[in-house]
Design an enzyme around this catalytic site. Structure first.
Site, PDB file in Angstrom:
ATOM      1  N   ASP A 124       0.858  -1.188   0.144  1.00 29.37           N
ATOM      2  CA  ASP A 124       0.191  -0.043   0.059  1.00 29.37           C
ATOM      3  C   ASP A 124       0.587   1.255  -0.043  1.00 29.37           C
ATOM      4  O   ASP A 124       1.764   1.466   0.957  1.00 29.37           O
ATOM      5  CB  ASP A 124      -0.963   0.077   1.261  1.00 29.37           C
ATOM      6  N   ASP A 133      -2.793   2.544  -6.007  1.00 30.56           N
ATOM      7  CA  ASP A 133      -1.712   2.696  -5.073  1.00 30.56           C
ATOM      8  C   ASP A 133      -1.630   1.446  -4.313  1.00 30.56           C
ATOM      9  O   ASP A 133      -0.926   1.388  -3.179  1.00 30.56           O
ATOM     10  CB  ASP A 133      -2.131   3.951  -4.256  1.00 30.56           C
ATOM     11  N   GLU A 134      -2.300   0.413  -4.472  1.00 28.76           N
ATOM     12  CA  GLU A 134      -2.182  -0.918  -3.696  1.00 28.76           C
ATOM     13  C   GLU A 134      -2.499  -1.984  -4.656  1.00 28.76           C
ATOM     14  O   GLU A 134      -3.032  -2.062  -5.484  1.00 28.76           O
ATOM     15  CB  GLU A 134      -3.248  -0.894  -2.568  1.00 28.76           C
TER      16      GLU A 134
END
Length: 360
Positions: free
Chosen positions: A14, A108-109
């Protein structure tokens, strides 16, 4: 003779305050300052907040007006999604050096299954550490990681030592880890379910574990069995690198609220054109058109219509959205309109791989 249990080795990576961190990386004048990506002090919604802003209670999905009240020194910058996608691709390339089993959740993860990995490294914790170091060295950003036997626990663990940290929950630690956890930290339990659990006397994982399967199914229907399993560390969902899209959408937030349906038609036409481009790029069509309306008081209303045939044409998308727009009167002025299409033909073509919004 007993055989040792075989566990998956799952990493959840993350990125730390991703959008805001990219902006601070690209513009040194923003470093160390409270920053909001998206919104403004007069309108709009915050997409992301830097850690400096989070100290003041600024968070994503908060109105820009409230964010500015919380943090008078807050700086606003517009989002640059093409730049974020560019950075995400660099990060994904790093992941691919370790495993092909990469499941992106957003820009983003992502989940990585490193049970069998390209480096032949038996330690998922060391792999996560190496990936985070490479992201920092090669991209210039920090990331956090959670490592465990399944996606559910890894996702929770990645929040533990943020920013720029990681946490490993080993197989023998999973049940105790979950028992000690506040129920609101369980991935997938939202505010409504949390409040219902609190009302039933369920405040921690241990409380949840004390409830029978029958009790949980009685109060939470089909989700009851899921809750019964996850608190015992049972979550068999695999890391799936090729996820089938269930819907495709395009929407627009207006600089000034719209008060008449007439003014909205031009906006809907443009949204339909954008949606058609996305659909045609991936050769996707669908049957159910949904109109999304966000009012000036931030309430959201959706109206849907299912057609007897698949469509992807902007004209038909607009025509259906227009019909839905006039279905009932507006209750407030409108700040956002969106059109989405689901019930897609990808449900029939299971081999089609699509990732519409992000390339992570």
């Amino acid at each position: 003779m007993e055989t040792a249990a075989v566990y998956r080795k799952i990493i959840h990576i993350d990125m730390d305050a991703f959008y805001a961190s990219v902006e601070q990386m690209d513009n040194p004048n923003l470093r160390g300052k409270p920053l909001a990506v998206g919104g403004s002090e007069t309108r709009g919604v915050v997409s992301a907040a830097s850690y400096e802003a989070r100290k003041f209670g600024v968070r994503s999905a908060m109105s820009g007006i409230q964010a500015k009240r919380n943090c008078p020194e807050l700086l606003f910058v517009p989002p640059r999604f093409e730049r974020y996608k560019e950075i995400s691709k660099q990060i994904r390339n790093i992941f691919q050096d370790y495993t092909d089993l990469v499941e992106p959740l957003s820009l983003d993860e992502a989940f990585l299954d490193v049970t069998q990995n390209k480096k032949g490294n038996p330690s998922a914790s060391l792999i996560a550490q190496e990936i985070r170091q490479r992201i920092f060295n090669e991209v210039g950003l920090t990331a956090s990681a959670g490592i465990s036997i399944n996606k559910f626990v890894a996702k929770i663990a990645s929040d533990y030592n943020k920013p720029n940290g990681q946490k490993t929950v080993n197989p023998e630690e999973v049940e105790q880890f979950l028992e000690e956890l506040d129920i609101k930290k369980f991935y997938g339990i939202g505010k409504v379910t949390r409040d219902k659990m609190y009302h039933l006397g369920i405040f921690t994982g241990k409380d949840l574990k004390s409830k029978s399967k029958e009790f949980l199914e009685e109060h939470f229907s089909k989700s009851g069995l899921h809750f019964y399993n996850i608190v015992r560390g049972i979550h068999n969902s695999e890391v799936k690198p090729n996820r089938i899209a269930k819907s495709v959408a395009a929407e627009h937030t207006f600089t000034e609220n719209l008060t008449s349906e007439i003014f909205m038609l031009d906006k809907l036409q443009r949204i339909a054109e954008e949606l058609e481009k996305r659909l045609k790029k991936y050769n996707i069509s669908g049957k159910t058109v949904t109109l999304k309306i966000k009012y000036s008081d931030f309430t959201i209303q959706t109206r849907s219509k299912t057609l007897p045939y698949f469509i992807a044409d902007k004209g038909l998308l607009f025509e259906t959205a227009q019909e839905l727009l006039y279905q009932e009167r507006m209750k407030e002025s409108v700040r956002l309109l969106g059109i989405s299409l689901n019930n897609l033909n990808t449900e029939m073509k299971k081999t089609v791989v699509v990732q519409l919004k992000f390339e992570f």
